[in-house]
Write a protein that holds these residues in place. Structure first.
Motif, PDB file in Angstrom:
ATOM      1  N   ASN A 108       0.833  -1.209   0.000  1.00 36.61           N
ATOM      2  CA  ASN A 108       0.000   0.000   0.000  1.00 36.61           C
ATOM      3  C   ASN A 108       0.865   1.256   0.000  1.00 36.61           C
ATOM      4  O   ASN A 108       0.512   2.257  -0.636  1.00 36.61           O
ATOM      5  N   ARG A 109       1.981   1.194   0.696  1.00 34.44           N
ATOM      6  CA  ARG A 109       2.817   2.388   0.839  1.00 34.44           C
ATOM      7  C   ARG A 109       3.736   2.600  -0.361  1.00 34.44           C
ATOM      8  O   ARG A 109       3.897   3.723  -0.850  1.00 34.44           O
ATOM      9  N   LEU A 110       4.364   1.504  -0.865  1.00 35.14           N
ATOM     10  CA  LEU A 110       5.348   1.654  -1.923  1.00 35.14           C
ATOM     11  C   LEU A 110       4.790   1.347  -3.309  1.00 35.14           C
ATOM     12  O   LEU A 110       5.442   1.641  -4.314  1.00 35.14           O
ATOM     13  N   GLY A 111       3.633   0.704  -3.374  1.00 32.23           N
ATOM     14  CA  GLY A 111       2.993   0.485  -4.665  1.00 32.23           C
ATOM     15  C   GLY A 111       3.650  -0.545  -5.547  1.00 32.23           C
ATOM     16  O   GLY A 111       3.486  -0.509  -6.775  1.00 32.23           O
ATOM     17  N   VAL A 112       4.394  -1.498  -4.952  1.00 30.07           N
ATOM     18  CA  VAL A 112       5.046  -2.562  -5.723  1.00 30.07           C
ATOM     19  C   VAL A 112       4.822  -3.881  -5.003  1.00 30.07           C
ATOM     20  O   VAL A 112       4.522  -3.907  -3.800  1.00 30.07           O
ATOM     21  N   PRO A 113       4.959  -5.025  -5.720  1.00 30.08           N
ATOM     22  CA  PRO A 113       4.817  -6.321  -5.054  1.00 30.08           C
ATOM     23  C   PRO A 113       5.823  -6.485  -3.920  1.00 30.08           C
ATOM     24  O   PRO A 113       6.983  -6.066  -4.033  1.00 30.08           O
ATOM     25  N   ALA A 114       5.376  -7.083  -2.827  1.00 23.00           N
ATOM     26  CA  ALA A 114       6.240  -7.286  -1.663  1.00 23.00           C
ATOM     27  C   ALA A 114       6.151  -8.735  -1.202  1.00 23.00           C
ATOM     28  O   ALA A 114       5.135  -9.406  -1.385  1.00 23.00           O
ATOM     29  N   VAL A 115       7.228  -9.209  -0.615  1.00 21.27           N
ATOM     30  CA  VAL A 115       7.272 -10.536  -0.030  1.00 21.27           C
ATOM     31  C   VAL A 115       8.022 -10.430   1.284  1.00 21.27           C
ATOM     32  O   VAL A 115       8.943  -9.608   1.420  1.00 21.27           O
ATOM     33  N   ILE A 116       7.612 -11.226   2.288  1.00 22.98           N
ATOM     34  CA  ILE A 116       8.308 -11.217   3.568  1.00 22.98           C
ATOM     35  C   ILE A 116       8.759 -12.632   3.899  1.00 22.98           C
ATOM     36  O   ILE A 116       8.276 -13.613   3.358  1.00 22.98           O
ATOM     37  N   GLU A 117       9.719 -12.708   4.811  1.00 23.70           N
ATOM     38  CA  GLU A 117      10.263 -13.993   5.226  1.00 23.70           C
ATOM     39  C   GLU A 117      10.937 -13.817   6.577  1.00 23.70           C
ATOM     40  O   GLU A 117      11.337 -12.705   6.952  1.00 23.70           O
ATOM     41  N   ASN A 118      11.051 -14.907   7.306  1.00 26.90           N
ATOM     42  CA  ASN A 118      11.882 -14.912   8.507  1.00 26.90           C
ATOM     43  C   ASN A 118      13.326 -14.618   8.110  1.00 26.90           C
ATOM     44  O   ASN A 118      13.818 -15.114   7.081  1.00 26.90           O
ATOM     45  N   ASP A 119      14.031 -13.824   8.893  1.00 31.31           N
ATOM     46  CA  ASP A 119      15.373 -13.392   8.497  1.00 31.31           C
ATOM     47  C   ASP A 119      16.373 -14.548   8.392  1.00 31.31           C
ATOM     48  O   ASP A 119      17.218 -14.570   7.485  1.00 31.31           O
ATOM     49  N   VAL A 120      16.268 -15.533   9.281  1.00 36.58           N
ATOM     50  CA  VAL A 120      17.215 -16.652   9.241  1.00 36.58           C
ATOM     51  C   VAL A 120      16.899 -17.589   8.079  1.00 36.58           C
ATOM     52  O   VAL A 120      17.810 -18.128   7.433  1.00 36.58           O
ATOM     53  N   ASN A 121      15.622 -17.768   7.757  1.00 36.86           N
ATOM     54  CA  ASN A 121      15.262 -18.526   6.566  1.00 36.86           C
ATOM     55  C   ASN A 121      15.849 -17.881   5.317  1.00 36.86           C
ATOM     56  O   ASN A 121      16.373 -18.563   4.423  1.00 36.86           O
ATOM     57  N   ALA A 122      15.731 -16.558   5.240  1.00 35.18           N
ATOM     58  CA  ALA A 122      16.270 -15.840   4.079  1.00 35.18           C
ATOM     59  C   ALA A 122      17.784 -15.994   4.001  1.00 35.18           C
ATOM     60  O   ALA A 122      18.348 -16.194   2.916  1.00 35.18           O
ATOM     61  N   ALA A 123      18.452 -15.920   5.145  1.00 28.77           N
ATOM     62  CA  ALA A 123      19.907 -16.100   5.166  1.00 28.77           C
ATOM     63  C   ALA A 123      20.288 -17.495   4.709  1.00 28.77           C
ATOM     64  O   ALA A 123      21.267 -17.684   3.967  1.00 28.77           O
TER      65      ALA A 123
END
Length: 322
Positions: free
Chosen positions: A109-124
């Motif tokens: 809603n704020r940046l107007g682009v697709p977003a994805v989230i993840e746990n930080d350690v999973n991403a690492a």
């Protein structure tokens, strides 16, 4: 002569209780950080204030590259704690004081682009598997030992998140029977005995101080000087971590275990003790390596997952193949 700015850019955000790091990269090279910046996490930010803060920081990064806001194609954001990636909700992030935050919706809603989230350690873990110490492995466990203790699990190239998105919360591990029945909430027993937060609190209880995670450095410094209490705390932390890794090895039998986080990276006695116990206990090899991406692993993971998310959302987009 400076390189041309890519036609499309991704933003990666790594939320920490102490610092927020962000970077910009091209979708086809998420491991190549074109802009990198770290700022102190402002205290007491609501999720809405955090997203406004991120919008401003990403804007500064785009300006540094002389890129227009329209260049931004997507954003990946990683947070500590239990993260429901399907619903885009941070269920629980103890260090941030967040519960059930619809972070994807707020970001989009704020940046107007697709977003994805993840746990930080999973991403690492995914970043190390793709670009770092585990890039030739079939399976990997990434264990971070820093303020907290947690693991990210990659099996046959896929993140294993668990039925409730809590796989890898090894900070809840009980190293000894004496720990059963005690209240270790909200961090968990292993985290409060072997992580930076636990070491700092244990030291402060005996010698004064605020017990903030950064004070764990004092414990390690005094241990190197031979202070008996500091030596005891550090040895206990190393043994507890080694026991947890033996359990991980016996349960999952990964091709490699990667150590990340400031304590694991900088305190070689910890890593040495882990290798000693693991080699003497497991009847099969478990290679243990230090993170190659170091502190940027969660950030690169955020960008990698953003690249895949944008590619999946726009399959006709050329050049996005991380």
């Amino acid at each position: 002569m400076s390189s041309p700015v890519p036609a499309r850019l991704l933003a990666g955000i790594d939320i920490g209780g102490t610092n927020i790091r962000y970077a910009l990269a091209a979708p086809d090279r998420p491991q190549a950080l074109l802009v990198w910046h770290s700022v102190e996490t402002p205290p007491g930010l609501t999720p809405e204030q955090f997203v406004a803060f991120i919008e401003a920081e990403v804007g500064r990064g785009l300006k540094a590259l002389n890129a227009s806001p329209e260049t931004l194609a997507g954003i990946g954001c990683v947070a500590p704690g239990i993260t429901d990636v399907e619903k885009g909700v941070v269920r629980q992030a103890t260090n941030l004081g967040w519960e059930n935050v619809p972070l994807v919706q707020l970001l989009e809603n704020r940046l107007g682009v697709p977003a994805v989230i993840e746990n930080d350690v999973n991403a690492a873990a995914m970043a190390e598997y793709t670009y770092g110490a585990g890039r030739e492995a079939g399976s990997l466990v990434y264990l971070t030992v820093s303020t907290g203790v947690a693991a990210g699990i990659v099996l046959d190239g896929r993140l294993w998140r668990g039925g409730g998105y809590a796989a890898g919360e090894i900070g809840l591990f009980l190293p000894e029977p004496a720990h059963i029945g005690k209240d270790w909430r909200p961090n968990g027993c292993l985290e409060l005995t072997a992580g930076g937060v636990g070491l700092a609190r244990a030291w402060a209880a005996r010698h004064g101080g605020n017990g903030t995670p950064g004070e764990a450095v004092e414990v390690f410094n005094r241990a190197r000087e031979g202070h008996p209490e500091a030596v005891t705390l550090v040895r206990r932390a190393a043994d507890y971590l080694a026991q947890a890794i033996v359990a991980i090895g016996a349960l999952l039998n990964p091709d490699i275990l990667v150590l990340g986080g400031s304590i694991a990276r900088n305190e070689e006695w910890i890593a040495g003790r882990i290798r000693e116990v693991v080699d003497a206990t497991l009847p099969f090899p478990l290679p243990i390596a230090h993170s190659e991406l170091e502190g940027d692993a969660p950030l690169i993971g955020a960008l990698l997952l953003a690249a895949r998310h944008v590619a999946a959302a726009t399959p006709d987009t050329a050049g996005i193949d991380p």
